[in-house]
Design an enzyme around this catalytic site. Structure first.
Site: not given
Length: 307
Positions: A79, A110
């Protein structure tokens, strides 16, 4: 157990309560997210002050995480370009499991600390880069591997975690604890832990963009008018901040290929597009300073009616 993995004291039986009460509990529980970020303001301040000089020298923002934390990091970085014209190549996002993990959980990824280290090393980090590492648990191996690589390269590492006393907070250059406590649905850190991370990321990156002169007053003056909505917004800002007629504002924006800052300087200082870019380049895009260099003062601070 970690706080985020534990049920709240005397936790309600969510599956047995009426829907209005369920919604009230879920919404009200989010208030702790804001309180957690408010408590972390000293660490966020330290992070901004440490990151700004690096970014001014050309450093990159690199977001690293897994699962919800990783997606929030990628979102924050993506963004920055439409909002502040931050170069895409200077906002990078790494997720455990790669790009596919944005849309489909890659749960085992992960646990691979070596992957986190390798993927960050592959970016060719420099001491001017800023690595924002996110893990609600504070102990995700992929994220810790990335932090280790950041420190080896001399890059600044910022660690955001929702549990105190965890490795991420200890190993990052600046640890930012967002202590949101137990989740209403135990272990579901997409709830208030994720909300706190989103607020902290918004705060951190927005403060950095303001510090890099990509905001004037409270206006997004570094956006590029690349679609109809942004063209309307740029037009309104050019009229308001540039103190211009609609026709003059439109002409200035067209002359500057939709870039607001030079268009505003054109309108306020009576310059052509080429001449308007020169003072902005000399003062690193600082519009207020460029106006001052052109013999103008600007009292634009907040929209009329706001204090």
């Amino acid at each position: 157990m970690l706080k985020t993995e534990s049920p709240p004291p005397q936790g309600p039986a969510l599956d047995q309560c009426p829907t209005p009460q369920l919604l009230a509990w879920l919404v009200d529980d989010q208030q702790q997210a804001l309180a957690a970020v408010q408590a972390a303001r000293p660490q966020l301040l330290a992070a901004v002050e440490a990151a700004l000089p690096r970014l001014r020298r050309g450093g990159r923002l690199v977001y690293v995480g897994a699962g919800t934390s990783g997606r929030l990091g990628v979102l924050d970085g993506v963004e920055l370009t439409p909002t502040f014209s931050w170069p895409r190549e200077r906002a990078l996002g790494l997720m455990a499991g790669g790009p596919a993990a944005m849309f489909e959980a890659q749960e085992g990824a992960e646990d691979d600390a070596d992957a986190g280290r390798r993927e960050l090393q592959a970016l060719g980090l420099t001491p001017d880069d800023v690595v924002i590492a996110l893990a609600a648990s504070g102990g995700t191996p992929y994220v810790l591997g990335a932090v280790a690589a950041a420190r080896e390269a001399g890059a600044l590492s910022l660690g955001l975690a929702n549990n105190a006393g965890t490795p991420l907070l200890a190993q990052a250059d600046i640890g930012i604890l967002l202590d949101t406590g137990p989740e209403l649905i135990a272990g579901s850190t997409r709830l208030k832990a994720g909300t706190a991370q989103k607020i902290a990321l918004n705060t951190l990156s927005s403060a950095l963009m303001v510090g890099l002169h990509r905001v004037h007053g409270c206006w997004m003056v570094d956006m590029r008018a690349s679609n109809a909505k942004l063209r309307r917004r740029a037009q309104a800002l050019a009229e308001r901040v540039g103190r211009a007629t609609p026709e003059a504002a439109q002409a200035a924006l067209q002359a500057c290929d939709g870039e607001l800052k030079p268009a505003l300087l054109m309108l306020r200082a009576g310059l052509d597009a080429s001449a308007a870019r020169a003072p902005l380049q000399r003062c690193e895009g600082h519009l207020r300073l460029a106006l001052s260099m052109s013999g103008l003062q600007d009292d634009e601070t907040v929209p009329s009616g706001k204090t």
